[in-house]
Design an enzyme around this catalytic site. Sequence first.
Site, mmCIF file in Angstrom:
data_model
loop_
_atom_site.group_PDB
_atom_site.id
_atom_site.type_symbol
_atom_site.label_atom_id
_atom_site.label_comp_id
_atom_site.label_asym_id
_atom_site.label_seq_id
_atom_site.Cartn_x
_atom_site.Cartn_y
_atom_site.Cartn_z
ATOM 1 N N GLU A 41 98.458 59.517 86.210
ATOM 2 C CA GLU A 41 98.678 58.173 86.749
ATOM 3 C C GLU A 41 99.866 58.116 87.696
ATOM 4 O O GLU A 41 99.875 57.307 88.612
ATOM 5 C CB GLU A 41 98.783 57.119 85.642
ATOM 6 C CG GLU A 41 99.957 57.239 84.736
ATOM 7 C CD GLU A 41 99.958 56.194 83.644
ATOM 8 O OE1 GLU A 41 99.506 55.068 83.872
ATOM 9 O OE2 GLU A 41 100.430 56.510 82.531
ATOM 10 N N CYS A 88 97.127 39.884 87.019
ATOM 11 C CA CYS A 88 97.913 39.239 88.055
ATOM 12 C C CYS A 88 99.140 38.592 87.430
ATOM 13 O O CYS A 88 99.164 38.313 86.239
ATOM 14 C CB CYS A 88 97.084 38.160 88.746
ATOM 15 S SG CYS A 88 95.491 38.763 89.307
ATOM 16 N N GLU A 137 99.111 62.642 76.107
ATOM 17 C CA GLU A 137 100.052 61.708 76.738
ATOM 18 C C GLU A 137 100.664 62.349 77.992
ATOM 19 O O GLU A 137 100.785 61.685 79.029
ATOM 20 C CB GLU A 137 101.123 61.311 75.701
ATOM 21 C CG GLU A 137 102.390 60.660 76.242
ATOM 22 C CD GLU A 137 102.180 59.275 76.861
ATOM 23 O OE1 GLU A 137 101.043 58.779 76.888
ATOM 24 O OE2 GLU A 137 103.181 58.719 77.349
ATOM 25 N N LYS A 144 100.205 60.777 81.788
ATOM 26 C CA LYS A 144 101.350 60.396 82.639
ATOM 27 C C LYS A 144 101.269 61.098 83.989
ATOM 28 O O LYS A 144 101.542 60.510 85.027
ATOM 29 C CB LYS A 144 102.679 60.762 81.972
ATOM 30 C CG LYS A 144 103.141 59.876 80.876
ATOM 31 C CD LYS A 144 103.595 58.504 81.295
ATOM 32 C CE LYS A 144 102.583 57.504 80.783
ATOM 33 N NZ LYS A 144 102.786 57.015 79.460
ATOM 34 N N ASN A 184 94.534 34.212 87.094
ATOM 35 C CA ASN A 184 94.534 35.568 86.550
ATOM 36 C C ASN A 184 93.300 35.692 85.668
ATOM 37 O O ASN A 184 92.990 34.766 84.922
ATOM 38 C CB ASN A 184 95.798 35.791 85.705
ATOM 39 C CG ASN A 184 95.762 37.118 84.979
ATOM 40 O OD1 ASN A 184 95.229 38.099 85.484
ATOM 41 N ND2 ASN A 184 96.330 37.141 83.779
ATOM 42 N N GLY A 185 92.598 36.836 85.744
ATOM 43 C CA GLY A 185 91.440 37.042 84.877
ATOM 44 C C GLY A 185 90.162 37.091 85.683
ATOM 45 O O GLY A 185 90.179 37.305 86.901
ATOM 46 N N HIS A 201 86.761 77.256 72.875
ATOM 47 C CA HIS A 201 85.434 76.636 72.805
ATOM 48 C C HIS A 201 85.002 76.089 74.167
ATOM 49 O O HIS A 201 84.067 75.302 74.245
ATOM 50 C CB HIS A 201 85.433 75.523 71.759
ATOM 51 C CG HIS A 201 85.734 76.032 70.382
ATOM 52 N ND1 HIS A 201 84.836 76.769 69.655
ATOM 53 C CD2 HIS A 201 86.855 75.951 69.627
ATOM 54 C CE1 HIS A 201 85.380 77.104 68.494
ATOM 55 N NE2 HIS A 201 86.604 76.624 68.455
ATOM 56 N N TRP A 245 96.125 41.593 91.387
ATOM 57 C CA TRP A 245 95.470 42.891 91.170
ATOM 58 C C TRP A 245 93.989 42.592 91.370
ATOM 59 O O TRP A 245 93.362 41.904 90.556
ATOM 60 C CB TRP A 245 95.766 43.389 89.753
ATOM 61 C CG TRP A 245 95.241 44.758 89.476
ATOM 62 C CD1 TRP A 245 95.882 45.937 89.740
ATOM 63 C CD2 TRP A 245 93.990 45.110 88.868
ATOM 64 N NE1 TRP A 245 95.102 46.995 89.338
ATOM 65 C CE2 TRP A 245 93.936 46.518 88.795
ATOM 66 C CE3 TRP A 245 92.907 44.375 88.375
ATOM 67 C CZ2 TRP A 245 92.852 47.205 88.258
ATOM 68 C CZ3 TRP A 245 91.830 45.055 87.837
ATOM 69 C CH2 TRP A 245 91.802 46.462 87.790
ATOM 70 N N LYS A 247 100.252 46.718 85.016
ATOM 71 C CA LYS A 247 100.933 46.901 83.733
ATOM 72 C C LYS A 247 100.168 46.267 82.583
ATOM 73 O O LYS A 247 100.125 46.790 81.490
ATOM 74 C CB LYS A 247 102.328 46.274 83.841
ATOM 75 C CG LYS A 247 103.190 46.412 82.608
ATOM 76 C CD LYS A 247 103.679 47.822 82.474
ATOM 77 C CE LYS A 247 104.531 48.034 81.252
ATOM 78 N NZ LYS A 247 104.576 49.468 80.911
ATOM 79 N N ARG A 262 102.834 43.546 87.298
ATOM 80 C CA ARG A 262 101.533 43.185 86.736
ATOM 81 C C ARG A 262 100.399 43.455 87.725
ATOM 82 O O ARG A 262 99.278 43.740 87.330
ATOM 83 C CB ARG A 262 101.510 41.702 86.349
ATOM 84 C CG ARG A 262 102.502 41.339 85.280
ATOM 85 C CD ARG A 262 102.389 39.865 84.965
ATOM 86 N NE ARG A 262 101.136 39.585 84.284
ATOM 87 C CZ ARG A 262 100.996 39.565 82.972
ATOM 88 N NH1 ARG A 262 102.029 39.797 82.206
ATOM 89 N NH2 ARG A 262 99.838 39.299 82.423
HETATM 90 C C1 F6R Z 1 99.884 54.595 80.397
HETATM 91 C C2 F6R Z 1 99.848 53.180 80.075
HETATM 92 C C3 F6R Z 1 98.567 52.606 79.606
HETATM 93 C C4 F6R Z 1 98.826 51.587 78.471
HETATM 94 C C5 F6R Z 1 97.502 50.895 78.083
HETATM 95 C C6 F6R Z 1 97.706 49.922 76.938
HETATM 96 O O1 F6R Z 1 101.155 54.989 80.832
HETATM 97 O O2 F6R Z 1 100.831 52.488 80.224
HETATM 98 O O3 F6R Z 1 97.669 53.589 79.204
HETATM 99 O O4 F6R Z 1 99.381 52.255 77.383
HETATM 100 O O5 F6R Z 1 96.995 50.217 79.191
HETATM 101 O O6 F6R Z 1 98.603 48.920 77.289
HETATM 102 P P1 F6R Z 1 99.256 47.995 76.190
HETATM 103 O O7 F6R Z 1 100.150 48.858 75.338
HETATM 104 O O8 F6R Z 1 100.032 46.964 76.945
HETATM 105 O O9 F6R Z 1 98.136 47.417 75.380
#
Ligand code: F6R
Length: 615
Positions: free
Chosen positions: A491, A2, A484, A488, A102-103, A507, A76, A610, A27
């Site tokens: 998500e 949050c 990666e 992307k 938050n938490g 395999h 969130w 985020k 966030r």
């Molecule tokens: C994917 C993404 C997440 C973060 C992961 C770690 O696009 O953004 O997979 O990479 O949640 O986040 P940080 O780097 O903030 O620890």
Amino acid sequence: MCGIVGYVGDDKSLEVLLGGLRRLEYRGYDSSGVAVLGEDGILGTAKKAGKLQMLVDELAQHPIANGATGIGHTRWATHGGPTDRNAHPHLGDDGKLALIHNGIIENFAELKAELTGQGETFTSETDTEVAALLVGRAYRDTGDLTEAMRQVVQQLEGAFTLLIMHQDQPGVVVGARRNSPLVIGLGEGENFLGSDVAAFVEYTKRAVAIGQDQVVTIRPDSVQVTDFDGSQVQADEFEIAWDASASEKGGWSSFMKKEISEEPDAVANTILGRVHDGSVHLHELDVFGDLLTGIDRIVVIACGTAAYAGMLGKYAIEQWARVPVEVELSHEFRYRNPILTPRTLVVSISQSGETMDTLMAVQHAAESGARTLSICNTHGGSIPRASEAVVYTHAGPEVAVASTKAFLAQVTALYLLGLHLGRVRGTMTTDAAADAVAELQAIPAKIAAVLPVAAEIAQLAHWMTEVQSVLFLGRHVGYPIAMEGALKLKELAYIHSEGFAAGELKHGPIALIEPGQAVIVIVPSPRQSREMHAKVVSNIQEIRARGARVIAIAEQGDAAVLPFADEVLPIPLAGPLFEPLLAVVPLHIFAMELAAAKGLDVDQPRNLAKSVTVE
Ligand code: F6R
């Protein structure tokens, strides 16, 4: 997860809170709310499920009085769905105390049962309301907001940041944190609190990070920080290095588009000041002294995209510094009793610096006697604070929820680490080191040369909006890039996608190939390894023979791929190990464009946040 903002100063709380929430919305964005102690002396609150705009609309329809003291929250959801009732702030039982959180309060069920037994009733399904009722009661007993906060946080288990204010205490906001972020912003005749500096960067560049298990009380002309027992603590002030405009869209249609355009700068700024006479010097590592020559193992811990950066770091560090590197997801790490010694260097990677899984893993590593280094993009974050040393990436603020430019900066930092270790351990010749440094320094211009393929990729994405699944294949350093690319796409575009090591295809995964299946293949440079290149070209032929539609990301002029791929996205030539920094760029653009073509919000994908501050 949050976003939290608090303000004491003059009668502009609502502007500060809504501006801060707008910057913090990345966030968490399933509901939001504010509490303001109005000029009329009454505590006004507004809260609404949905994006921040819903709260703004609610305030337009049902205004509350502006005032000089306020708190705001963007949520969130963890306990209870995203509804108006569950949105924060929550109030004490007399309606005079407002609290945001938050938490997760892990012992909330016991506390709730106790309070219910004492006749309290609850209006929400949240863990937060328990804390609001407890602080409201403690304030009635003590008449002191700070003391009430201290008493309550000692009863709470879990991870939390809390902010409180009270109708009878104008000009006072009290915050507390455990394993969850909180930063102070220092102003002139006004002070701020925020989950991160974005909350108040528009008003001040002076910030103070609050340590673990600390309580802070802000008034317009004072800031007081203590530990949970009430002993004063000295907090460190730092200057916010970026401007408010860095966290604005600045004319771009999305933060993600802007942030992808900043990928060249993210790499260049991370290298800046760290190369001298053709070799890498990370002065941040001086605290380790001779340890760097004595370490016998590196363990990289990270989550998601940051873990893929870690996998690339493994190839580079092992190649250049000849020290074994393991990469592990932070949330798997501490629960398996890992073998750690004083000669193990644990390197954590985190854009936000707050990812709870990674923070817990770092704390576990430190308690187990390993040495700890973090690679982080956020000054003063909890993870760098829990580590012995930190190498900051200089990607600038990343607002879009999915990480793009920060990934490139993380890989750059890991490569710098590999080159630094290669130098101090004497495992690289001066010429080899100088060549690698020159390759790294050339990357920003090469990424800039890849960015114009965006138009072609947008067209490709447009044709693919109906696809149900996309597979990504890569080999060696192309393998983490395949994962990666798949992450992307999942998500952002909500399309099922998987990244595989190309050699693994036969395999099992090749059974997924049927006519029309889209497969994106990262083709290794033939100059790096003729053998590997030939094998991946064979893989392309194998899947093509089974009807796959192949999009290849290949080095410019790689003629061997052309006859077998439906599309080729070319990337410039780069030295061994460096091509992933180029190959990932079209994949970031692809996921963003496909999501945009499906009409989705690329900055705030569903169900995500985020900064993942819960385990
Ligand atoms: C994917 C993404 C997440 C973060 C992961 C770690 O696009 O953004 O997979 O990479 O949640 O986040 P940080 O780097 O903030 O620890």
